[in-house]
Design a protein around this motif. Sequence first.
Motif, PDB file in Angstrom:
ATOM      1  N   THR A  88      33.045-106.677 -54.588  1.00 61.55           N
ATOM      2  CA  THR A  88      33.067-107.860 -53.724  1.00 61.55           C
ATOM      3  C   THR A  88      31.717-108.554 -53.654  1.00 61.55           C
ATOM      4  O   THR A  88      30.677-107.947 -53.920  1.00 61.55           O
ATOM      5  N   GLU A  90      30.840-109.677 -50.804  1.00 58.72           N
ATOM      6  CA  GLU A  90      30.419-109.380 -49.424  1.00 58.72           C
ATOM      7  C   GLU A  90      29.355-108.285 -49.479  1.00 58.72           C
ATOM      8  O   GLU A  90      29.663-107.135 -49.784  1.00 58.72           O
ATOM      9  N   SER A  91      28.124-108.664 -49.194  1.00 57.21           N
ATOM     10  CA  SER A  91      27.041-107.689 -49.391  1.00 57.21           C
ATOM     11  C   SER A  91      26.257-107.405 -48.113  1.00 57.21           C
ATOM     12  O   SER A  91      25.151-106.871 -48.160  1.00 57.21           O
ATOM     13  N   TYR A 107      31.376 -98.789 -53.847  1.00 60.67           N
ATOM     14  CA  TYR A 107      31.264-100.195 -53.471  1.00 60.67           C
ATOM     15  C   TYR A 107      30.381-100.886 -54.495  1.00 60.67           C
ATOM     16  O   TYR A 107      29.240-100.491 -54.707  1.00 60.67           O
ATOM     17  N   VAL A 109      28.797-104.598 -55.725  1.00 62.76           N
ATOM     18  CA  VAL A 109      28.576-105.967 -55.276  1.00 62.76           C
ATOM     19  C   VAL A 109      28.576-106.919 -56.486  1.00 62.76           C
ATOM     20  O   VAL A 109      28.041-106.605 -57.545  1.00 62.76           O
TER      21      VAL A 109
ATOM     22  N   GLN B 198      22.753-104.004 -55.566  1.00 64.81           N
ATOM     23  CA  GLN B 198      23.559-102.806 -55.776  1.00 64.81           C
ATOM     24  C   GLN B 198      22.788-101.548 -55.378  1.00 64.81           C
ATOM     25  O   GLN B 198      23.358-100.622 -54.788  1.00 64.81           O
ATOM     26  N   ILE B 201      22.913-101.107 -51.684  1.00 64.49           N
ATOM     27  CA  ILE B 201      24.243-100.653 -51.257  1.00 64.49           C
ATOM     28  C   ILE B 201      24.439 -99.179 -51.606  1.00 64.49           C
ATOM     29  O   ILE B 201      24.973 -98.404 -50.808  1.00 64.49           O
TER      30      ILE B 201
END
Lengths: 128, 209
Positions: A88, A90-91, A107, A109, B198, B201
């Motif tokens: 997604t 959405e980060s 997840y 991004v 990334q 995250i």
Amino acid sequence: MAIDKSMNVLIVDDYKTMLRIIRNLLKQIEFNNVDEASDGAEALSKLRTGNYGLVISDWNMAPMTGLELLQEVRQDNRLRATPFIMITAESKTENVVAAKQAGVSNYIVKPFNAETLREKIEKVLAHA
Amino acid sequence: MHEHPAAGTSEAPGRLGALVLDIPQHDIAVAERVRAILGGRSLSVAEAALLTEIEDLAATVASTRAEIVAMGADDINASHIPSATDELDAIVTHTATATDSILESCEQLEAMMGRLGREDAQTLQDAVTRIYEACSFQDITGQRITKIVAALQAIERKVAHMIGLFSPSGANGRTSREPAGPASLLNGPQLPDAAMGQSDIDALLASFD
């Protein structure tokens, strides 16, 4: 542990172009049994009638978002163990936290690269 | 604010009458109500000051109305915003068509790889993969444009509300109530400086383990 690349993979995105890109990238890493859905509701219907080893879903879709799909999957006794990767744009931190709390397996991004996709899939399936 | 000449004199109702002649019909009722309250007596200093304030306010409203009419604010909703929205929709459509065309060419190239030597096939595969990765721009730009369209629609609602409040006819007024907003977690793509990468995250996810 060897990964079974013959498994059915369901990719979910409301952008047809994105579905095509992900399908082609999966094909490059030898996942050839790929099915598609354009939103969470269609995906849930396919999941409940089919047999999928991995779900790769976008978040921002209508009428059912990727997060809502994930929550439905985790509440379904038959589907709850299905590996689920969110891809997604959405980060924000709250998005990642909400996805994790809902039980996301990993997840990614957007924009992402093929190597990240391969790495996350391998990591998720190794723990499945 | 200007000094009101009627203060402390019996001219007040007459001055008010002049004001009534100068202001739009729906303001006459207000002025007549004030005159009825006064009942023909003289204005006190405080009342005169208040009347002057009301006159200034009426003049400001009249001036604002005239400016809104002059600027053609109706055109913003009738033409400019719908046109901008259509243009943005066209961008999404054209980029999607172009991206599909690029992807189709890539798929044809991939189909040829079996006819190439191992090294050339790998080079071609790597190049095609980079094109696939780059083509995901269409998804990101599409989401960004959707956010812009939503912003334009919010402006459209605000303009309609403003026109409704100030236009001479008052006929275009709409409620200023915002429609139910998107869910708080649907933010769309972040600008590069604000977005988590990334690796950020990955670190956040790992913190749960």
